[in-house]
Design an enzyme around this catalytic site. Structure first.
Site, PDB file in Angstrom:
ATOM      1  N   GLU A 137     -52.300 -90.147  29.806  1.00  0.00           N
ATOM      2  CA  GLU A 137     -51.585 -90.473  31.043  1.00  0.00           C
ATOM      3  C   GLU A 137     -52.127 -91.812  31.524  1.00  0.00           C
ATOM      4  OE1 GLU A 137     -51.869 -87.386  34.000  1.00  0.00           O
ATOM      5  OE2 GLU A 137     -51.444 -85.810  32.542  1.00  0.00           O
TER       6      GLU A 137
ATOM      7  N   GLU B  84     -56.001 -81.206  31.338  1.00  0.00           N
ATOM      8  CA  GLU B  84     -57.197 -81.594  32.086  1.00  0.00           C
ATOM      9  C   GLU B  84     -58.100 -80.394  32.399  1.00  0.00           C
ATOM     10  OE1 GLU B  84     -55.721 -83.881  35.437  1.00  0.00           O
ATOM     11  OE2 GLU B  84     -55.684 -85.679  34.218  1.00  0.00           O
TER      12      GLU B  84
HETATM   13  C1  GAL Z   1     -53.231 -86.017  36.388  1.00  0.00           C
HETATM   14  C2  GAL Z   1     -52.457 -84.790  35.923  1.00  0.00           C
HETATM   15  C3  GAL Z   1     -50.975 -84.995  36.042  1.00  0.00           C
HETATM   16  C4  GAL Z   1     -50.627 -85.557  37.383  1.00  0.00           C
HETATM   17  C5  GAL Z   1     -51.368 -86.865  37.576  1.00  0.00           C
HETATM   18  C6  GAL Z   1     -51.050 -87.546  38.875  1.00  0.00           C
HETATM   19  O1  GAL Z   1     -54.537 -85.701  36.713  1.00  0.00           O
HETATM   20  O2  GAL Z   1     -52.765 -84.460  34.594  1.00  0.00           O
HETATM   21  O3  GAL Z   1     -50.329 -83.752  35.871  1.00  0.00           O
HETATM   22  O4  GAL Z   1     -50.958 -84.648  38.368  1.00  0.00           O
HETATM   23  O5  GAL Z   1     -52.743 -86.583  37.558  1.00  0.00           O
HETATM   24  O6  GAL Z   1     -51.781 -88.733  39.015  1.00  0.00           O
END
Ligand code: GAL
Length: 653
Positions: free
Chosen positions: A325, A150
């Site tokens: 994710e 990110e």
């Molecule tokens: C994302 C990040 C992850 C984790 C996740 C939690 O932004 O890439 O590492 O922190 O959020 O929701």
């Protein structure tokens, strides 16, 4: 590059073997396999675990973890762990740390604590990534890489000091060559801001007594975006050379606004993004009402999720993307973090596919029992027992979702220059680029229109028939030329503030619509920034239609254009609110219902179906199938289709 060529949607999960006892690894991998997952992403924050002190490496645990996943036939995406420089690195090279807007050096103890422009940090990353890439280049289970994590997220694109501030004058020199040009471009005659030496130019923070010159801020944003691009490219170059058969991607964030993602996407094989529909609504969608937030508290808003999918699909137009994710339970970082509704996970997965995702990777496998994300969920509880999302993944049948491509007839134009300059001077505390953009997107989607979100230059010689430019406030002459040329055979719809600024973010000396004047045929008279309690009536010239505008109204005078709507009452009474000229409709008033009427009129004139869908219901066509989604709790019957509450319906066309 291999492995993004699956014929149907694939699923995966983010896993952190370094967070759980080693005796659990095997059963985790077996469960992942049994769930039907294809990919595991790992190691994106594991630098200090691999290199606990400078030059001392412990790869063994990662080698062993990789063997465990590999034994189950899972394919691995490795993250380069450069988002988390270890404590020893920061102790030895504290100049790597970034500086916040208040001039404070950020400290070690979380993540993303580095300045992308730092040469020392770039070199340290290169050394580490080279070792990691060489170690796993030939491992048969490793198929791809995620660079960093990110980039720019959580306000980390811009550093207001250190290496970034030092390099900025050189970047400006390359761009402007002389200070005269820079002073002129930025309008430094204003408030005596002229520079007489490059070394005088600093980061645009803490400027006494008001905000910095927006032209200065825009160039700093562009510069910091370029620094991220360079930072990422160093890793791409290394990985390409060492692992030529692996794909390279990056996981961008929701409503990413700080760097130019079109540039960042260019040399990736495909892009990925991280989808947290509930957190997105609570945290990012500041313009949505409490009522809307309550309605979609457990599913996220259908259009805000898909808007992001469409942006990421459009970064490499025509290619699929990944959700790297996917929220699979409650998150931890929004103001409120409700549990997702039953069915939401299947719904989000199917919706991601419909908007072009080729793979959906859930975050994360097992909830963390340590540190900052203790309150975040996973597919498994901290205890290792299945949590609510598990059964939904188990029930999902990815093989039913073919990864075909679609040719959409309508494009929505998005530009980071416009985003930055709009947000530097929004002129209304309730307005932002994303707010205005989302209004137009929401209107199109609620009419059942499939759209591509594209860069202004991507419309050149394209097949699009209707091009919507919701907030194209800054266009450069090349982009304007493309729009003018394409207007011969495409219909354009422009939103408020279009073509207001020149490429340096100054207002054009000839006023709004300098570059697009031949097409739009209007000149601005006034703009009116309305407080939320002030509304403005807008009426059609025949007075048969009436709408209410809010937050922003601008009025035009015109000689040749057809005035379609006028303001009624207030300071703009009788002046044009919507003008139509050549193939362009320009809407000066912010109003969802007015915009809906105009978008459907233009699309219908091209034979593009428009059908106002029930609230919370959307349809999207991908390849030979159409996906209907229902974000409401209750089942909906619509034109012979029955879509369950918080559910989807896949229909072969
Ligand atoms: C994302 C990040 C992850 C984790 C996740 C939690 O932004 O890439 O590492 O922190 O959020 O929701």
């Amino acid at each position: 590059m291999t492995d993004n060529n699956n014929r149907h949607l694939t699923l995966g999960v983010c896993d952190y073997p370094e967070h759980v006892p080693q005796q659990d690894w095997q059963k985790h991998a077996e469960a992942q396999k049994a769930l039907g997952l294809s990919y595991v992403r790992l190691a994106e924050f594991a630098w200090s675990k691999i290199e606990p002190t400078q030059g001392k490496y412990d790869w063994l645990w990662l080698d062993q973890a990789i063997e465990v996943y590999s034994s189950q036939g899972l394919k691995l995406v490795l993250g380069t762990p450069t988002a988390t420089p270890p404590a020893w690195l920061i102790e030895k090279y504290p100049e790597v740390l970034p500086v916040d807007e208040n001039g404070q050096v950020k400290k070690f103890g979380s993540r993303r604590h580095y300045d992308h422009a730092s040469e020392i940090y770039r070199q340290l990353c290169k050394d580490f990534v080279e070792k990691m890439a060489k170690r796993y280049a030939n491992h048969p289970a490793v198929v791809g890489w995620q660079v960093d994590n990110e980039l720019g997220h959580e306000g980390t694109t811009v550093s207001y000091g250190g290496a970034s501030e030092q390099r900025f004058p050189n970047w400006l020199k390359d761009k402007y060559h002389t200070l005269e040009k820079l002073n002129d471009a930025w309008g430094n005659a204003f408030w005596s801001q002229n520079y007489s030496d490059w070394s005088q130019i600093k980061a645009p923070n803490l400027t006494a007594v008001r905000q910095a010159n927006p032209s200065h801020s825009l160039d700093y944003q562009r510069f910091c975006s370029d620094m991220i691009d360079e930072f990422q490219q160093l890793q791409i170059d290394l990985l390409r050379e060492i692992c030529p058969s692996h794909f390279i991607t990056h996981n961008f964030v929701i409503f990413s606004a700080e760097s130019d993602l079109y540039k960042l996407a260019k040399n990736l094989d495909f892009v990925a993004w991280d989808s947290y529909p509930i957190g997105m609504l609570e945290f990012f969608a500041t313009w949505e009402s409490e009522e809307t937030k309550t309605q979609y508290a457990r599913t996220g808003h259908p259009d805000l999720v898909s808007l992001n999918h469409d942006i990421y699909r459009g970064l490499k137009n025509g290619k699929g993307f990944w959700v790297m994710e996917q929220q699979c339970g409650h998150a931890n970082w929004a103001q409120y973090n409700p549990l997702p509704a039953s069915g939401a996970l299947g719904l989000w997965t199917a919706q991601a596919w419909a908007h072009g995702a080729d793979s959906v990777v859930y975050f994360r496998f097992r909830a963390s029992h340590m540190a900052q994300e203790i309150m975040h969920s996973g597919l498994l509880h901290q205890s290792g027992k299945a949590d609510r999302g598990y059964a939904e993944v188990e029930a999902f049948e990815p093989e039913k979702f073919a990864t075909q491509k679609t040719k959409n007839r309508v494009a929505i134009v998005h530009s980071y220059d416009s985003l930055w300059s709009y947000n530097h001077q929004p002129h209304n505390q309730n307005l932002s680029y994303w707010h205005q953009f989302a209004l137009f997107y929401n209107v199109a989607r609620s009419l059942g229109i499939d759209v591509d979100i594209v860069h202004p230059l991507d419309i050149k010689n394209s097949h699009y028939e209707v091009v919507i430019c919701p907030a194209l406030t800054l266009i450069n002459p090349v982009e304007a030329e493309v729009i003018l040329q394409e207007s011969d055979n495409k219909s354009f719809i422009f939103g408020p503030r279009t073509d207001f600024r020149d490429q340096y973010a100054k207002a054009a000396i000839d006023g709004q619509f300098t570059l697009l004047s031949d097409l739009v045929n209007a000149k601005p008279i006034n703009f009116d920034s309305l407080r939320p309690t002030l509304k403005q009536k807008v009426v059609s010239c025949s007075a048969s239609e009436e709408y209410e505008a809010e937050l922003w109204c601008e009025s035009y005078e015109t000689e040749n254009a057809n005035v379609r709507f006028k303001y009624s009452g207030g300071p703009l009474d009788g002046q044009a609110a919507v003008v139509e000229s050549n193939n362009a409709v320009t809407i000066g008033a912010l109003s969802k219902s007015l915009t809906r009427s105009l978008i459907s009129e233009v699309c219908l004139s091209k034979g593009i179906d428009c059908d106002l869908l029930p609230e919370g219901v959307r349809k999207t066509t991908r390849g030979d199938s159409t996906l209907w989604v229902n974000f409401n709790d209750e089942q909906i019957e619509w034109k012979g289709k029955v879509i369950g509450g918080v559910n989807f319906l896949l229909v072969e066309n």
